[in-house]
Design a protein around this motif. Structure first.
Motif, PDB file in Angstrom:
ATOM      1  N   PRO A 336       0.831  -1.205   0.000  1.00 49.95           N
ATOM      2  CA  PRO A 336       0.000   0.000   0.000  1.00 49.95           C
ATOM      3  C   PRO A 336       0.865   1.253   0.000  1.00 49.95           C
ATOM      4  O   PRO A 336       2.052   1.214   0.336  1.00 49.95           O
ATOM      5  CB  PRO A 336      -0.780  -0.121   1.312  1.00 49.95           C
ATOM      6  N   THR A 337       0.269   2.381  -0.359  1.00 50.29           N
ATOM      7  CA  THR A 337       0.957   3.667  -0.244  1.00 50.29           C
ATOM      8  C   THR A 337       0.487   4.361   1.029  1.00 50.29           C
ATOM      9  O   THR A 337      -0.529   3.993   1.626  1.00 50.29           O
ATOM     10  CB  THR A 337       0.625   4.575  -1.445  1.00 50.29           C
ATOM     11  N   GLU A 338       1.237   5.405   1.438  1.00 53.28           N
ATOM     12  CA  GLU A 338       0.822   6.134   2.640  1.00 53.28           C
ATOM     13  C   GLU A 338      -0.513   6.848   2.416  1.00 53.28           C
ATOM     14  O   GLU A 338      -1.354   6.927   3.333  1.00 53.28           O
ATOM     15  CB  GLU A 338       1.899   7.140   3.078  1.00 53.28           C
ATOM     16  N   GLU A 339      -0.739   7.364   1.187  1.00 49.89           N
ATOM     17  CA  GLU A 339      -2.023   8.012   0.893  1.00 49.89           C
ATOM     18  C   GLU A 339      -3.171   7.006   1.001  1.00 49.89           C
ATOM     19  O   GLU A 339      -4.255   7.322   1.490  1.00 49.89           O
ATOM     20  CB  GLU A 339      -2.006   8.626  -0.509  1.00 49.89           C
ATOM     21  N   GLU A 340      -2.898   5.801   0.544  1.00 52.79           N
ATOM     22  CA  GLU A 340      -3.905   4.736   0.588  1.00 52.79           C
ATOM     23  C   GLU A 340      -4.275   4.410   2.038  1.00 52.79           C
ATOM     24  O   GLU A 340      -5.453   4.239   2.369  1.00 52.79           O
ATOM     25  CB  GLU A 340      -3.302   3.510  -0.104  1.00 52.79           C
ATOM     26  N   LEU A 341      -3.272   4.340   2.912  1.00 50.53           N
ATOM     27  CA  LEU A 341      -3.541   4.020   4.316  1.00 50.53           C
ATOM     28  C   LEU A 341      -4.320   5.143   4.997  1.00 50.53           C
ATOM     29  O   LEU A 341      -5.262   4.881   5.763  1.00 50.53           O
ATOM     30  CB  LEU A 341      -2.233   3.757   5.062  1.00 50.53           C
ATOM     31  N   LEU A 342      -3.933   6.384   4.734  1.00 51.56           N
ATOM     32  CA  LEU A 342      -4.657   7.497   5.338  1.00 51.56           C
ATOM     33  C   LEU A 342      -6.095   7.529   4.842  1.00 51.56           C
ATOM     34  O   LEU A 342      -7.038   7.751   5.621  1.00 51.56           O
ATOM     35  CB  LEU A 342      -3.957   8.821   5.024  1.00 51.56           C
ATOM     36  N   ARG A 343      -6.285   7.266   3.559  1.00 49.90           N
ATOM     37  CA  ARG A 343      -7.643   7.232   3.009  1.00 49.90           C
ATOM     38  C   ARG A 343      -8.462   6.138   3.698  1.00 49.90           C
ATOM     39  O   ARG A 343      -9.642   6.333   4.002  1.00 49.90           O
ATOM     40  CB  ARG A 343      -7.565   6.992   1.494  1.00 49.90           C
ATOM     41  N   GLN A 344      -7.854   5.005   3.972  1.00 47.44           N
ATOM     42  CA  GLN A 344      -8.556   3.916   4.647  1.00 47.44           C
ATOM     43  C   GLN A 344      -8.952   4.298   6.066  1.00 47.44           C
ATOM     44  O   GLN A 344     -10.036   3.956   6.535  1.00 47.44           O
ATOM     45  CB  GLN A 344      -7.675   2.656   4.670  1.00 47.44           C
ATOM     46  N   VAL A 345      -8.055   5.006   6.758  1.00 45.96           N
ATOM     47  CA  VAL A 345      -8.381   5.449   8.119  1.00 45.96           C
ATOM     48  C   VAL A 345      -9.605   6.358   8.090  1.00 45.96           C
ATOM     49  O   VAL A 345     -10.553   6.197   8.866  1.00 45.96           O
ATOM     50  CB  VAL A 345      -7.180   6.186   8.754  1.00 45.96           C
ATOM     51  N   ILE A 346      -9.591   7.319   7.157  1.00 48.36           N
ATOM     52  CA  ILE A 346     -10.700   8.281   7.076  1.00 48.36           C
ATOM     53  C   ILE A 346     -11.993   7.576   6.685  1.00 48.36           C
ATOM     54  O   ILE A 346     -13.043   7.778   7.304  1.00 48.36           O
ATOM     55  CB  ILE A 346     -10.346   9.401   6.075  1.00 48.36           C
ATOM     56  N   GLN A 347     -11.935   6.710   5.673  1.00 47.85           N
ATOM     57  CA  GLN A 347     -13.145   6.018   5.220  1.00 47.85           C
ATOM     58  C   GLN A 347     -13.677   5.050   6.270  1.00 47.85           C
ATOM     59  O   GLN A 347     -14.883   4.934   6.476  1.00 47.85           O
ATOM     60  CB  GLN A 347     -12.847   5.255   3.919  1.00 47.85           C
ATOM     61  N   THR A 348     -12.775   4.371   6.956  1.00 44.55           N
ATOM     62  CA  THR A 348     -13.190   3.344   7.922  1.00 44.55           C
ATOM     63  C   THR A 348     -13.932   3.944   9.096  1.00 44.55           C
ATOM     64  O   THR A 348     -14.939   3.403   9.564  1.00 44.55           O
ATOM     65  CB  THR A 348     -11.959   2.576   8.439  1.00 44.55           C
ATOM     66  N   PHE A 349     -13.442   5.080   9.565  1.00 40.35           N
ATOM     67  CA  PHE A 349     -14.044   5.634  10.772  1.00 40.35           C
ATOM     68  C   PHE A 349     -15.050   6.736  10.464  1.00 40.35           C
ATOM     69  O   PHE A 349     -15.484   7.459  11.361  1.00 40.35           O
ATOM     70  CB  PHE A 349     -12.942   6.080  11.735  1.00 40.35           C
TER      71      PHE A 349
END
Length: 357
Positions: A336-349
């Protein structure tokens, strides 16, 4: 201190020599092959022996034989090879034989691919062989740690009289970084008064995992369980990264933790209180790293290069709290990329639009 450029696999091999390992038995498999290549070249200069066995099963049993005599011994492989070693690992754990096993994992299941993967987590931490047993499992995240943790692995193995595994992805094994070749830290280790190296006017010693009665076998199993409980209490290790004031945490190890650090810094630039907890010991799993944060956390995203394995341990650690635990993974050798992980954090919560998480 002067730094040298090492590949991750080479750093492991050099650390083994520095830790006093003089016996290596293995069978080459990508992406771990540089371990045996480096040792074949350099270990004989230190008086050691490197032997390419006929297969993985033979190599782990040779390690058992060497460990019975008290020698420091190591083997290295990748996921499919570690699978073949499982019976020998069960035997080593049952007889409390100190040794170091290196797993430079590749994508699976089956033969899989050569890309980085963390899908060997279950195999490493849950006892892939038969019977109730545990390996101490260390997860480096950079080449310097491949060196440091390998030296420490030999001491942990002798201190607890237990096999220790270094679990790293092929990405770390193949990566080159500058490292310091530190001297082995001084430590007091137990005398090996259990080894079988010839009686020499002492009483006979006997090491066996085969009990002739149920009572004998149960006593041996309870002895191991008591030891594993002591290891659980003493050896939980982790790294914090901006976790002190974090509302949300990424839980990740190895290569994923490196990427997650960039995601944390990116989130902080956007005013999002994101942190990272990186388990260093995968077994014993560092429950304490998560339980101490339950009063402040609003969510944990576990990130792995698998379909989701460590996430089960994170959920167990937080089972008595109301902290939600989510999972995000990539497989097949993808990162994954760092942008991808941050996007997942935002979408998940599910933050309110325009207000961040």
């Amino acid at each position: 201190m002067e730094k040298v450029l090492f590949k991750g696999n080479e750093a492991i091999a050099e650390a083994a020599i520095c830790a006093g390992c003089r016996l290596f038995f293995g069978y080459p498999i990508t992406p771990s092959t540089e371990v045996v290549e480096y040792l074949a070249w350099h270990m004989p200069k230190s008086g050691g022996t490197v032997l390419q066995a006929e297969d993985e099963i033979a190599s782990i049993n040779m390690c058992c034989g060497a460990a019975y005599t008290g020698a420091r011994v190591m083997t290295a492989s990748s996921g499919p090879g570690i699978s073949l070693k499982q019976e020998g690992l069960s035997h080593a754990a049952a007889n409390e034989l100190p040794m170091v096993i290196v797993d430079i994992s590749r994508a699976g299941p089956g033969l899989g691919g050569l890309g980085p993967s963390q899908a060997d987590y279950f195999q490493a931490t849950k006892g892939g062989g038969h019977g109730d047993y545990r390996l101490i499992v260390l997860a480096p995240a950079k080449v310097q740690e491949m060196y440091d943790y390998t030296m420490e692995a030999f001491d942990l193995a002798d201190r607890h009289r237990n096999p220790v595994m270094i679990l790293a992805e092929g990405f770390l094994g193949q990566m080159m970084e500058p490292i310091e070749l530190k001297a082995r830290p001084g430590t007091v280790l137990p005398v090996k008064d259990w080894i079988v190296d010839g009686c020499r006017n002492r009483s006979r010693r006997r090491l066996t995992s085969y009990g002739l009665s149920n009572e004998t076998t149960e006593a041996a199993c309870l002895h191991l369980e008591e030891k594993y409980n002591r290891i659980r209490a003493a050896e939980q290790r982790w790294e914090d990264f901006y976790s002190e004031d974090a509302d949300y945490i990424i839980a990740a190890f190895g290569t994923c933790a490196r990427i997650a650090k960039s995601a944390v810094l990116l989130a902080r630039q956007q005013g999002i209180k994101l942190g990272l907890v990186r388990p260093i010991t995968l077994w014993p799993f560092p429950e304490k790293a998560f339980t101490r944060l339950t009063q402040q956390l609003k969510g944990v995203l576990t990130v792995e290069l698998s379909a989701g394995q460590m996430v089960e341990d994170v959920r167990l650690a937080l089972a008595s709290s109301c902290v939600p635990v989510a999972f995000y993974g990539r497989q097949g050798g993808m990162l994954p990329t760092e942008e991808e992980l941050l996007r997942q954090v935002i979408q998940t919560f599910q933050p309110a639009p325009g207000k961040g998480v």
